[in-house]
Design an enzyme around this catalytic site. Structure first.
Site, PDB file in Angstrom:
ATOM      1  N   ASP A   1       0.206  -7.386   1.436  1.00  0.00           N
ATOM      2  CA  ASP A   1       0.765  -6.278   1.793  1.00  0.00           C
ATOM      3  C   ASP A   1       2.167  -6.060   1.670  1.00  0.00           C
ATOM      4  OD1 ASP A   1       0.261  -3.444   1.841  1.00  0.00           O
ATOM      5  OD2 ASP A   1       0.328  -3.469   3.952  1.00  0.00           O
TER       6      ASP A   1
ATOM      7  N   GLY B   1       3.490   6.080   8.648  1.00  0.00           N
ATOM      8  CA  GLY B   1       4.840   6.397   8.290  1.00  0.00           C
ATOM      9  C   GLY B   1       5.947   5.254   8.638  1.00  0.00           C
ATOM     10  N   ASN B   2       5.481   4.475   9.471  1.00  0.00           N
ATOM     11  CA  ASN B   2       6.183   3.236   9.874  1.00  0.00           C
ATOM     12  C   ASN B   2       6.084   2.262   8.825  1.00  0.00           C
ATOM     13  OD1 ASN B   2       6.079   4.511  13.110  1.00  0.00           O
ATOM     14  ND2 ASN B   2       8.053   3.223  12.680  1.00  0.00           N
ATOM     15  N   SER B   3       4.917   2.193   8.120  1.00  0.00           N
ATOM     16  CA  SER B   3       4.629   1.202   7.146  1.00  0.00           C
ATOM     17  C   SER B   3       5.714   0.837   6.322  1.00  0.00           C
ATOM     18  CB  SER B   3       3.438   1.718   6.278  1.00  0.00           C
ATOM     19  OG  SER B   3       2.246   1.753   6.929  1.00  0.00           O
TER      20      SER B   3
ATOM     21  N   HIS C   1       0.908  -1.266   0.098  1.00  0.00           N
ATOM     22  CA  HIS C   1       0.101  -0.049  -0.099  1.00  0.00           C
ATOM     23  C   HIS C   1       0.775   1.474  -0.024  1.00  0.00           C
ATOM     24  CE1 HIS C   1       0.464  -0.142   4.660  1.00  0.00           C
ATOM     25  NE2 HIS C   1       0.249   1.149   4.398  1.00  0.00           N
TER      26      HIS C   1
ATOM     27  N   LEU D   1      -8.179 -23.911  -4.496  1.00  0.00           N
ATOM     28  CA  LEU D   1      -8.743 -25.224  -4.154  1.00  0.00           C
ATOM     29  C   LEU D   1     -10.304 -24.939  -5.037  1.00  0.00           C
ATOM     30  CD1 LEU D   1      -8.587 -27.977  -3.051  1.00  0.00           C
ATOM     31  CD2 LEU D   1      -9.449 -26.818  -0.829  1.00  0.00           C
ATOM     32  N   GLY D   2     -10.953 -23.749  -4.558  1.00  0.00           N
ATOM     33  CA  GLY D   2     -12.165 -23.698  -4.824  1.00  0.00           C
ATOM     34  C   GLY D   2     -13.398 -24.054  -4.345  1.00  0.00           C
ATOM     35  N   VAL D   3     -13.082 -23.829  -3.015  1.00  0.00           N
ATOM     36  CA  VAL D   3     -14.259 -23.867  -1.765  1.00  0.00           C
ATOM     37  C   VAL D   3     -14.521 -22.976  -0.988  1.00  0.00           C
ATOM     38  CG1 VAL D   3     -13.544 -26.558  -1.791  1.00  0.00           C
ATOM     39  CG2 VAL D   3     -12.610 -24.766  -0.233  1.00  0.00           C
TER      40      VAL D   3
END
Length: 466
Positions: free
Chosen positions: A137, A210-212, A107, A264-266
């Site tokens: 992220d 700002g720590n991100s 982000h 997997l599709g569940v």
């Protein structure tokens, strides 16, 4: 090189011992009978602690960078996406100084191909975003330099324990190269609604906007996490992405430019208490399949609604998020073995995983598939509450636009303006996905939904009225 290696080893061992000595000193300091000796010894140990922290800062700060949007010199006007961003959008950490690889948050660099990377001391580079993975992220930025840049190593986050001392470094509110000290407050935190694959380290080290993207370090100066978010309405609660996740994601981004995850599709949910009791399952043991996507790997392998998945590739499954992470760690095309419980009997199945990006979302229905529930919804973007001050971060889901008075939805507590983020324990990706799960589950008589209401997360059960 040998001198540097010896110095690094000496610094690491010193970091390990100084905090143990500090604890002993504090105990001795409290004993009045030896007050004079205790004060002297306590001051000595505290001085060693101080020296260790200073050494840690000197070792790691040169590898921590400031990241902000790159605006070409002489450009007329500023793109709208950049105009919204603060001067210092976040931080990053150099993990490979020879090739110039910097780890940060997705982000922080969202919607940017090139960014300004400012090193400790003020040197500036134009960095290229190699790739970003919004599911965790994380992003990787490449800086081209004529010399080898400072770097820090990624540690092993699987060895972390609650109570360990940690240091966070970043640029809170534009205050570059800020260091804060704290402890690990919790591990394996999930259901925070910050990303799809959640397995966060919780810390009380001061983390602010700002720590991100900055590092969370152990006392050996190793990166054991990448700081990602705070809870705005709480104090001393910050989250970091574990370094082992960082290793896996960054390696794929560097090699392929993206992260390829198995599919997997569940649809899944926690095993209902009554069923867990019937099957003699412990709390947090297994997850139940509540929907099967036709034509997807699970359907082809013969999995059924109601199956309880106990293990994937020999690893125990304890929660929907945990299962999502296990599946996501396997490359598409690979076969995995599932240990399941079906009608009280243990079975083992082999499934060849597909690609998530190849998933065909079920088209939105023209009519509400469940009019008897008594509410309508729409698909709109919405800002995530609790994320750092970055207005570009969005959350997937559906918005409740109408609730019929006296309906099942009304009696269940649903309100207009609620943001539905999960259904029967599965994250809602979009409207079509939401309606598909709803169609496949309403015959069971009820559905459970998780909604975001202002800054509160609420869990509701909506029962179908006959």
């Amino acid at each position: 090189m040998q001198a540097e290696h010896w110095q690094g080893r000496n610094m690491k061992s010193r970091f390990v011992s100084i905090y143990m000595l500090a604890f002993v000193a504090c105990l001795a300091w409290s004993d009045g009978a030896y007050a004079e000796h205790s004060v002297s010894r306590g001051l000595q140990v505290l001085a060693e602690v101080e020296t260790g922290l200073v050494g840690l800062a000197e070792h790691t700060l040169p590898a921590v960078v400031s990241i902000s949007p790159f605006v070409p010199t002489g450009s007329v006007g500023t793109p709208e996406s950049l105009r919204k961003r603060p001067t210092n959008a976040g931080a990053g950490v150099i993990v490979n100084g020879r090739d110039g690889y910097v780890i940060t948050n997705a982000h922080v660099v969202k919607q940017a191909e090139k960014i300004k990377v400012t090193l400790y001391g003020g040197r500036e580079f134009v960095g290229e975003v190699l790739g970003a993975d919004e599911e965790t992220d994380l992003a990787v930025v490449k800086v081209n330099s004529d010399e080898v840049l400072p770097q820090v190593a990624l540690g092993d986050s699987s060895m972390l324990k609650i109570g360990q001392l940690v240091v966070a470094i970043g640029n809170p509110y534009g205050l570059n190269d800020t260091l804060s000290l704290g402890v690990i407050s919790g591990l394996n935190r999930e259901n925070i609604n910050l990303s799809r694959y959640e397995d966060f380290i919780q810390t009380d080290a001061s983390i602010n906007p700002g720590n991100s993207g900055g590092p969370l370090l152990n006392i050996r100066g190793e990166v054991i996490g990448i700081n990602t978010a705070i809870i705005n309405y709480a104090q001393s609660i910050g989250f970091a992405i574990p370094s082992n996740v960082v290793k896996s994601v960054s390696r794929q981004i560097i090699e392929h430019g993206q992260v390829n995850r198995g599919w997997l599709g569940v649809g899944i949910e926690n095993v209902p208490d009554d069923l867990a009791l019937k099957e003699n399952l412990e709390k947090g043991e297994g997850v139940m399949i509540n929907s099967i996507f036709e034509g997807q790997p699970a359907h082809k392998a013969g999995l059924k609604v109601g199956d309880i998945i106990l293990k994937i590739g020999g690893s125990a499954v304890g929660s929907p998020n945990g299962m999502i992470r296990l599946i996501g760690n396997v490359s598409p095309g690979q076969h995995i073995h599932l240990d399941i419980l079906r009608d009280g009997k243990a079975q083992s199945l082999s499934v060849q995983l597909g690609h998530r990006k190849e998933q065909v979302e079920i088209a939105s229905l023209q009519a509400n598939p469940l009019p008897e529930l008594g509410f309508d919804w729409s698909e709109l973007e919405r800002e995530v509450q609790g994320q750092e001050q970055d207005s570009d971060k969005k959350k997937e889901g559906v918005l409740v636009t109408r609730v019929e008075p006296g309906s099942s939805a009304d009696q269940g507590g649903l309100m207009v303006g609620d943001w539905i983020t999960s259904l029967n324990g599965q994250d809602v990706l979009n409207r079509g996905h939401f309606e598909n799960i709803l169609r496949q589950n309403y015959q069971r008589g009820s559905v459970s939904v998780t909604v975001q209401r202002a800054e509160e997360e609420v869990m509701l059960t909506l029962s179908k009225r006959e």
